[in-house]
Design a protein around this motif. Structure first.
Motif, short mmCIF file in Angstrom:
data_model
loop_
_atom_site.label_atom_id
_atom_site.label_comp_id
_atom_site.label_asym_id
_atom_site.label_seq_id
_atom_site.Cartn_x
_atom_site.Cartn_y
_atom_site.Cartn_z
N UNK A 86 0.80 14.55 0.21
CA UNK A 86 1.96 14.83 1.06
C UNK A 86 3.24 14.29 0.43
N UNK A 87 3.16 13.08 -0.12
CA UNK A 87 4.32 12.49 -0.79
C UNK A 87 4.73 13.34 -1.99
N UNK A 88 3.74 13.79 -2.77
CA UNK A 88 4.03 14.62 -3.94
C UNK A 88 4.70 15.92 -3.57
N UNK A 89 4.21 16.56 -2.52
CA UNK A 89 4.80 17.82 -2.07
C UNK A 89 6.23 17.61 -1.58
N UNK A 90 6.47 16.51 -0.88
CA UNK A 90 7.81 16.22 -0.39
C UNK A 90 8.77 15.92 -1.53
N UNK A 91 8.28 15.20 -2.54
CA UNK A 91 9.14 14.84 -3.67
C UNK A 91 9.57 16.07 -4.47
N UNK A 127 0.83 -1.21 0.00
CA UNK A 127 0.00 0.00 0.00
C UNK A 127 0.87 1.25 0.00
N UNK A 128 1.84 1.31 0.88
CA UNK A 128 2.70 2.49 0.96
C UNK A 128 3.54 2.65 -0.30
N UNK A 129 3.99 1.55 -0.87
CA UNK A 129 4.75 1.64 -2.12
C UNK A 129 3.90 2.27 -3.22
N UNK A 130 2.64 1.84 -3.32
CA UNK A 130 1.75 2.38 -4.34
C UNK A 130 1.53 3.88 -4.15
N UNK A 131 1.22 4.27 -2.91
CA UNK A 131 0.97 5.69 -2.63
C UNK A 131 2.19 6.53 -2.95
N UNK A 132 3.36 6.05 -2.56
CA UNK A 132 4.58 6.82 -2.79
C UNK A 132 4.93 6.89 -4.27
N UNK A 133 4.74 5.79 -4.98
CA UNK A 133 5.03 5.79 -6.42
C UNK A 133 4.12 6.76 -7.15
N UNK A 134 2.83 6.72 -6.83
CA UNK A 134 1.87 7.62 -7.47
C UNK A 134 2.14 9.06 -7.08
N UNK A 135 2.42 9.31 -5.79
CA UNK A 135 2.68 10.66 -5.34
C UNK A 135 3.91 11.28 -5.96
N UNK A 136 4.96 10.47 -6.10
CA UNK A 136 6.23 10.97 -6.64
C UNK A 136 6.11 11.32 -8.12
N UNK A 137 5.47 10.46 -8.89
CA UNK A 137 5.47 10.66 -10.34
C UNK A 137 4.23 11.36 -10.89
N UNK A 138 3.05 11.09 -10.30
CA UNK A 138 1.81 11.57 -10.90
C UNK A 138 1.07 12.61 -10.07
N UNK A 139 1.20 12.57 -8.77
CA UNK A 139 0.52 13.56 -7.92
C UNK A 139 -0.92 13.20 -7.61
N UNK A 140 -1.55 14.00 -6.73
CA UNK A 140 -2.88 13.67 -6.23
C UNK A 140 -4.02 13.89 -7.21
#
Length: 447
Positions: free
Chosen positions: A232-237, A97-110
């Motif tokens: 949050x992941x997207x903003x951090x990335x 679950x966390x891998x999916x959220x982080x992958x999506x947040x890093x590359x594609x955003x919310x």
């Protein structure tokens, strides 16, 4: 007892599991314990090795595959993914679950299709996992999660503003009293027992709220928290120099799964599904868009132009099928030279801004930077291909969000009842306008 983290990976228990992972590189290594749990699941289909995830990343992709196939394939066999409902897979599932959220947040955003699929898939997975539990266990898990998510028994409806604005939850699904949402049985009985006649108050509670509403609220809150975590992941990335290559590769695999679903199952039957990019037709604009195009007063003009009109005009012109296709795009995917943006999209937006009182960009020229950011070109004064991807190309605001954040715009006509987003209205009306034009042309030719 089933762990709370099996239903809500963002719980404290879930965070502990993530911290215990250790070396991040392990997510790519074959894991015998995972494969043993998968093959040992009661109804698991194991005739084909492709059904069996070998590591954390494989499991993450299987989560998305399950959702896409469950949603689209009429011949779907749930036994191929029975392991997803086995509580023994908990620790692996939380990491996936966390891998999916982080992958999506890093590359594609919310605001991406990938994010929407991730959030929706988590909600659907929770529903099916709850169905597998006994009634007593199910009630206990839901109660524990709600107690962790809602600290007070007196819940103002504004506590759910994000859920309501994103249409994850509707006010009409809830029981309110003096602006507070009622979920607890004792609270309901205290407030309403004296008003109920002819039926037992306890029965009324079960009919109006009971397990159904409590589960609905819990699921939607987990979905919203998942979306918030991706944000949050997207903003951090954005502040980091280079994302982890494992996450980028996983993000590509997610996109591949969604693209494959388009090829296999089509892009859906909604109005936006078969509407192609073409010159804008103002006759098809919804009432809210027409109102902004006429010019806004100073009170709501900034959000009306930047947050509302800019995404609407850009998607209506370039990518009207965004809500039905399973593919995230940037503007340059459709307009590689940005000529449409420069010659068609921006002039319409600037014209509406000029008709505001006072004119928006004369009064606040810095808002041009915010406009370009909403188109995906970062915090710059002009859209430039070299800056594309620094920010997200914002999708059009939903009708629910318009009602909450820009209520003066929402003056619905009879066609508004059929849709939930101004872009859907535009796509629907495009068909009507074209049909009427074709009918008139046929009539003229007969004469």
């Amino acid at each position: 007892m089933v762990s709370v983290a099996f239903i809500n990976p963002l719980s404290d228990e879930g965070e502990i599991i993530v911290r215990e992972l250790g070396d991040f590189g392990r997510v790519l290594s074959d894991n015998d314990d995972l494969m043993q749990i998968v093959t040992g699941s009661r109804s698991q289909e194991i005739s084909d090795d492709s059904f069996i995830p070998r590591n954390y990343v494989d499991l993450a992709i299987k989560r998305i595959e399950w959702f896409v196939k469950k949603k689209n394939d009429r011949k779907f066999d749930n036994n191929q993914y029975d392991f997803l409902f086995n509580p023994e897979i908990l620790k692996f599932d939380v990491i996936a679950f966390y891998l999916l959220c982080q992958a999506v947040g890093v590359k594609y955003g919310p605001n991406s299709r990938e994010s929407r699929v991730m959030v929706e898939s988590q909600g659907k997975l929770i529903e099916y996992r709850l169905e597998k539990l006994s009634k007593n266990v199910r009630e206990e898990v839901v109660t524990n999660i709600l107690n962790s998510l809602i600290s007070s028994t007196h819940i103002k409806w504004t506590f759910f503003e994000d859920l309501i604005s994103t249409k994850k939850l509707k006010l009409q699904d809830l029981i309110l009293d003096k602006g507070e949402i009622i979920l607890d049985k004792d609270d309901f009985l205290e407030r309403f027992s004296h008003k109920i006649h002819g039926r037992k108050p306890e029965k009324m509670y079960e009919a109006l709220i009971g397990d159904r509403i409590k589960e609905l609220v819990m699921i939607k809150m987990v979905m919203q928290n998942t979306e918030n975590y991706i944000l949050k992941v997207g903003e951090k990335s954005d502040r980091e120099i280079e994302p982890n290559p494992i996450l980028l590769e996983l993000a590509n695999k997610i996109s591949d799964v969604l693209a494959a679903s388009v090829r296999s199952y089509g892009i859906g039957g909604s109005y936006s599904g078969s509407v192609k990019a073409s010159a804008l037709n103002p006759k098809a604009f919804p009432p809210c868009v027409k109102k902004v195009m006429e010019g806004m007063k100073s009170g709501g003009r900034n959000d009306a132009i930047i947050m509302f009109l800019t995404p609407f005009i850009s998607y209506a012109r370039l990518y009207p099928s965004v809500f039905s296709e399973n593919i995230t795009k940037q503007i340059s995917d459709i307009d590689p030279t940005l000529s449409i943006i420069q010659n068609e999209v921006l002039p319409l937006i600037f014209g509406a801004a000029e008709r505001c009182t006072p004119p928006l960009f004369e009064d606040q020229p810095q808002d041009k930077v915010n406009l370009n950011a909403k188109l995906g070109f970062g915090m710059h004064h002009d859209p430039d291909l070299k800056n594309e991807g620094e920010t997200i190309w914002y999708t059009p605001m939903s009708c629910e969000k318009v009602k909450i954040h820009l209520p003066s715009l929402c003056k619905p006509d009879e066609n508004c009842k059929k849709i939930g987003n101004p872009l859907s209205y535009y796509n629907m009306m495009i068909w009507k306008v074209r049909k009427e034009a074709k009918t008139e042309s046929t009539t003229d030719n007969k004469e």
